[in-house]
Every structure is written in structure tokens, then in C-alpha cells.
Design an enzyme around this catalytic site. Structure first.
Site, short mmCIF file in Angstrom:
data_model
loop_
_atom_site.label_atom_id
_atom_site.label_comp_id
_atom_site.label_asym_id
_atom_site.label_seq_id
_atom_site.Cartn_x
_atom_site.Cartn_y
_atom_site.Cartn_z
CB CYS A 264 -0.99 -0.04 1.16
SG CYS A 264 -2.40 1.07 0.97
CG HIS B 191 -3.42 -4.08 2.97
ND1 HIS B 191 -2.47 -3.48 3.77
CD2 HIS B 191 -4.05 -3.09 2.31
CE1 HIS B 191 -2.51 -2.18 3.59
NE2 HIS B 191 -3.46 -1.91 2.71
CD GLU C 188 -0.95 -6.16 5.56
OE1 GLU C 188 -1.33 -4.98 5.67
OE2 GLU C 188 -0.59 -6.65 4.45
#
Length: 157
Positions: free
Chosen positions: A18, A126, A128
Site C-alpha cells: 500500500c 494487503h 497481511e
């Protein structure tokens, strides 16, 4: 940032997610830039991606053609570059992830790219946030495992 650049030049794995992707482009570690989404809207949604190259520290454990659903969360997430850079990225297999349904207007559906060595990767989605069933998806785990494997190999070298 000098330490990150030196680490990357020595072959260390560097991943920018990001805003981190934006930092890597602004620092010159990756080509192109990130600009505002095409509809000038903040996007926060699950997004389907396709793995298009496994020649990177982030995608080494995946297979070309794998589809992953990862969340995006950005206002300035549209990847742009000039035509020459796009030809270079495509010709060298450096586009590692593409959007299946491009949500933000990124050129050529690009969601993530790597440097020529594959040790520096930037992506907008993302992984994660999609790494455990409690988060609603485990699709990001394969990317994070790839990164951990690459980091372990770099540390052992």
C-alpha cells in the site's frame, strides 16, 4: 531510506504494501508511481488478484495463474507508468500480481511489481490482512510464506 536501498542492493528482500509501495516508487527502488483511484473514491474491499509471475520474493511459493482474494484499502492506489516502463515490466516478467477486475484504474491491471532482481516488490493489496481464518481469508499467507522463505535464504547466505 538509505539503509533500505543498500539492503535491497545487496539482494535483501524488501516488500512495500500500500503506502509502502508508494514509498518504494518515490525512492526509485521501483518504477512508476501511484495516483488517485480512477473514480476518486476511497476503496476498502476484498479484491481478486491473479499471480502473473513467481520470480519475486513475494510470489515464489505461489503458482502462475493462482487467484487470491486480498483486501485493498486506499485512495491513491492506481499504479501508473509510461509505455516504455510498461513494456519493460511485461517483457521481464516483473508484473507479479494483476487485478482480475481492476478496482482503481491501474494501468494494465497491475496490482504489484518487482525490480529486475525480484527482491524488491511493491503491491497495493494487503496480504497481511488475509492471513488467518479469523480475518476471513488465508489467501495472503502464501505470499507472506514466500517472503519469510526469501528472508531466511538471504540470512543464511
Amino acid at each position: 531510506m538509505d539503509a533500505v536501498t543498500q539492503f535491497a542492493q545487496r539482494g535483501g528482500p524488501v516488500v512495500g504494501i500500500c503506502n509502502g509501495f508508494q514509498v518504494l516508487t518515490e525512492a526509485g527502488l521501483l518504477p512508476g508511481a501511484l495516483q488517485k483511484n480512477s473514480r476518486l473514491r476511497f476503496l476498502c474491499q476484498p479484491t481478486r488478484l491473479r499471480v502473473t509471475s513467481t520470480a519475486s520474493v513475494l510470489t515464489g511459493s505461489a503458482a502462475v495463474g493462482d487467484e487470491l482474494v486480498l483486501p485493498i484499502n486506499h485512495f491513491s492506489g492506481s499504479y501508473v507508468c509510461d509505455d516504455e516502463t510498461l513494456r519493460e515490466l511485461n517483457g521481464q516478467g516483473r508484473v507479479v500480481l494483476r487485478y482480475v477486475d481492476n478496482p482503481n484504474g491501474s494501468v494494465d491491471d497491475i496490482a504489484g511489481i518487482a525490480n529486475a532482481s525480484g527482491n524488491v516488490v511493491g503491491l497495493m493489496p494487503h496480504p497481511e490482512r488475509a492471513s488467518h481464518p479469523l480475518l476471513g481469508s488465508e489467501d495472503g499467507a502464501i505470499l507472506l510464506r514466500s517472503l519469510l522463505d526469501a528472508a531466511g535464504a538471504a540470512a543464511a547466505a
